[in-house]
Write a protein that holds these residues in place. Structure first.
Motif, mmCIF file in Angstrom:
data_model
loop_
_atom_site.group_PDB
_atom_site.id
_atom_site.type_symbol
_atom_site.label_atom_id
_atom_site.label_comp_id
_atom_site.label_asym_id
_atom_site.label_seq_id
_atom_site.Cartn_x
_atom_site.Cartn_y
_atom_site.Cartn_z
ATOM 1 N N ASN A 14 38.343 45.500 37.545
ATOM 2 C CA ASN A 14 39.404 45.521 36.552
ATOM 3 C C ASN A 14 39.425 46.845 35.789
ATOM 4 O O ASN A 14 40.497 47.348 35.445
ATOM 5 N N ILE A 15 38.260 47.400 35.536
ATOM 6 C CA ILE A 15 38.194 48.686 34.836
ATOM 7 C C ILE A 15 38.932 49.752 35.652
ATOM 8 O O ILE A 15 39.709 50.538 35.108
ATOM 9 N N ILE A 16 38.713 49.742 36.955
ATOM 10 C CA ILE A 16 39.380 50.712 37.832
ATOM 11 C C ILE A 16 40.898 50.515 37.772
ATOM 12 O O ILE A 16 41.656 51.475 37.637
ATOM 13 N N GLU A 17 41.337 49.258 37.837
ATOM 14 C CA GLU A 17 42.771 48.967 37.743
ATOM 15 C C GLU A 17 43.332 49.407 36.396
ATOM 16 O O GLU A 17 44.442 49.935 36.328
ATOM 17 N N THR A 18 42.570 49.200 35.332
ATOM 18 C CA THR A 18 43.033 49.551 33.991
ATOM 19 C C THR A 18 43.184 51.060 33.830
ATOM 20 O O THR A 18 44.119 51.524 33.175
ATOM 21 N N ILE A 19 42.289 51.822 34.424
ATOM 22 C CA ILE A 19 42.422 53.283 34.380
ATOM 23 C C ILE A 19 43.784 53.665 34.956
ATOM 24 O O ILE A 19 44.522 54.461 34.360
ATOM 25 N N ALA A 20 44.139 53.079 36.093
ATOM 26 C CA ALA A 20 45.408 53.400 36.745
ATOM 27 C C ALA A 20 46.604 52.949 35.909
ATOM 28 O O ALA A 20 47.577 53.696 35.755
ATOM 29 N N VAL A 21 46.546 51.743 35.347
ATOM 30 C CA VAL A 21 47.664 51.203 34.567
ATOM 31 C C VAL A 21 47.903 52.036 33.309
ATOM 32 O O VAL A 21 49.034 52.434 33.018
#
Length: 105
Positions: A14-21
């Motif tokens: 989720n952290i990786i996804e949040t960086i992108a978002v």
């Protein structure tokens, strides 16, 4: 895989996804984030990751303290280290794509 590692893997993903978002919100053209926006990135990223991590922990009926204790317990486990290394590389790649480094973000 122990439950705590499964939870950790979801949180890290989720952290990786949040960086992108968050990156997309601050650089909608898909480019680099302006250095003047780094404090805003940090604030948005921090709030989003904390909220999601708490939600994931709640899904599994563990407290953030239990999650932290589990992470410490498995810190030397080869599977944990492998997950950590893989996720760290993915995070670094996402930060680089946005023109950030983990130290600057």
């Amino acid at each position: 895989m122990p439950k705590i590692l499964e939870i950790f893997k979801r949180v890290m993903g989720n952290i990786i996804e949040t960086i992108a978002v968050v990156g997309k919100q601050l650089a909608p053209d898909g480019g680099k984030i302006d250095t003047a926006l780094i404090p805003q990135f940090n604030m948005m990223f921090g709030k989003a990751t904390e909220s999601t991590a708490a939600g994931i922990a709640k899904e599994y009926n563990v407290t953030p303290m239990q999650l932290q204790a589990g992470i410490q317990k498995y810190a030397n486990d080869p599977e944990f280290k492998s997950i950590m290394d893989s996720m760290r590389i993915q995070q670094e790649q996402e930060f680089q794509r946005l023109g950030l480094s983990p130290a600057r973000a």
